[in-house]
Design an enzyme around this catalytic site. Sequence first.
Site, PDB file in Angstrom:
ATOM      1  CG  ASP A   1      31.452  80.732 -20.497  1.00  0.00           C
ATOM      2  OD1 ASP A   1      31.317  81.753 -19.795  1.00  0.00           O
ATOM      3  OD2 ASP A   1      31.557  80.785 -21.733  1.00  0.00           O
TER       4      ASP A   1
ATOM      5  CG  ASP B   1      33.715  86.383 -18.376  1.00  0.00           C
ATOM      6  OD1 ASP B   1      32.969  85.388 -18.320  1.00  0.00           O
ATOM      7  OD2 ASP B   1      34.603  86.525 -19.244  1.00  0.00           O
TER       8      ASP B   1
END
Length: 431
Positions: A113, A311
């Site tokens: 992440d 992201d």
Amino acid sequence: MAALLFSLLALFLCHQPSATATSCGVADHGSTLQVLHVNSPCSPFRPKTSFSWADSVLQMQAQDKTRLQYLSSLVAGRSIVPVASGRAVTQNPTYIVRLNIGTPPQHLLVALDTSNDAAWIPCAGCIGCSSSTFDPAKSSTFKPLRCGSPQCSLVPNGGCGSASCGFNTTYGSSSISAGLVQDNITLATDSVRGYTFGCVQKTTGSSFPAQGLLGLGRGPLSLMSQTTNLYQSTFSYCLPGYKSVNFAGSLRLGPHSQPIRIKTTPLLRNPRRSSLYYVNLLAIRVGRKVLDIPPSAFAFDPNTGAGTVFDSGTVFTILVKPAYVAVRDEVRRRMRGATVTSLGGFDTCYSGAISVPTMTFMFSGMNVTLPQENFVIRSSAGSTACLAMAAAPEGAVNSALNVIASFQQQNHRILIDGGKSRLGVAREACS
Ligand SMILES: *[C@@H]1O[C@H](CO)[C@@H](O)[C@H](O)[C@H]1NC(C)=O
Ligand SMILES: *[C@@H]1O[C@H](CO)[C@@H](O)[C@H](O)[C@H]1NC(C)=O
Ligand SMILES: *[C@@H]1O[C@H](CO)[C@@H](O)[C@H](O)[C@H]1NC(C)=O
């Protein structure tokens, strides 16, 4: 009979990928880790049932919604508990890497992440975690952090459950209860001593990735911030293509063997949203035409969190409404006459091909021209093609955030050079 058929099928499937495929047992080497798609044959988290193309697209869109809620909570600096929807959506991670924790090492596959700082590892006895957990009792180098340790002040809502530091936080729609602990970890063949992470004891809700996660964000508790001597705040990743879940990408840690010839754009610092990788998106070009998008659509604002981030946990790029509408209208204009259909959140789908060869994201100092495979998603049968982006929901706190997502990043190397505070992009066939 069924069993025989099944094993023949399994045999066939196992032989199919042949030499070019990922071999699941392959060791990570040096400072380079294999990055697997969560649906890869090597992933223990791959879905047990196979979905139709349309269903899997809808599922990815639904997960993006949860992801956007999570990013928004980071942007807003507070947790946002989503209004309960009819069906709970699990925020499956898209990519996973191997991590060894403790002495002797325990092997875990964790979600990657890039927008989260902390590493959260499901620990033995955790309520609501997956079955693969880290057992602190079996590691001789494990230690819980004391109340009042400097790290304890860095976690959100850190405090003292008992004598040791613990915290309660949210991730998407999940709540997490964890202890703040330290142990040695090994990434590929690099050892990191006394790495601080959250040992998850309880989780509720469906957003928390069952396997835990490794945070590569920018904030003080992230892997990069804890290994500045070793990696000098530098890493890069190449995400494997969606069409080839059999293949692995890579996560390369540290300044060595990073591409030298790579276009870069400055990373923008947002002290209030320290985990996110903000960049300055200036314009979008479809083919050779620069679209007419008001600059306010892309403006970076540290106070509201508006702007553009990279992201890896969101699948499809999200653009604020005026930017998305301009892109969509240009694609539709070029498809003049063809009947437009929709698929879930995608409103620009066609049967057959989409005649837009490239799309360019123009950042300050860097133009990234994407080939069609990075902005059009095609059904395996080739009968449907959709513009693989979506508009940010209006009115919500997240309506001002543009997210350059993993579908748009696949088969590119994304370099984060924290030392020089820049983000680089180079095409690379990583699968
Ligand atoms: C977290 O929540 C649990 C249960 O609500 C509570 O027992 C614990 O003390 C909390 N921990 C911290 C650090 O606030
Ligand atoms: C783990 O950490 C301890 C000290 O924190 C150190 O003495 C030991 O050598 C480390 N083990 C490995 C494998 O790095
Ligand atoms: C990006 O492309 C535009 C033309 O569309 C050009 O004017 C600009 O200089 C390019 N930027 C960079 C950094 O190459």
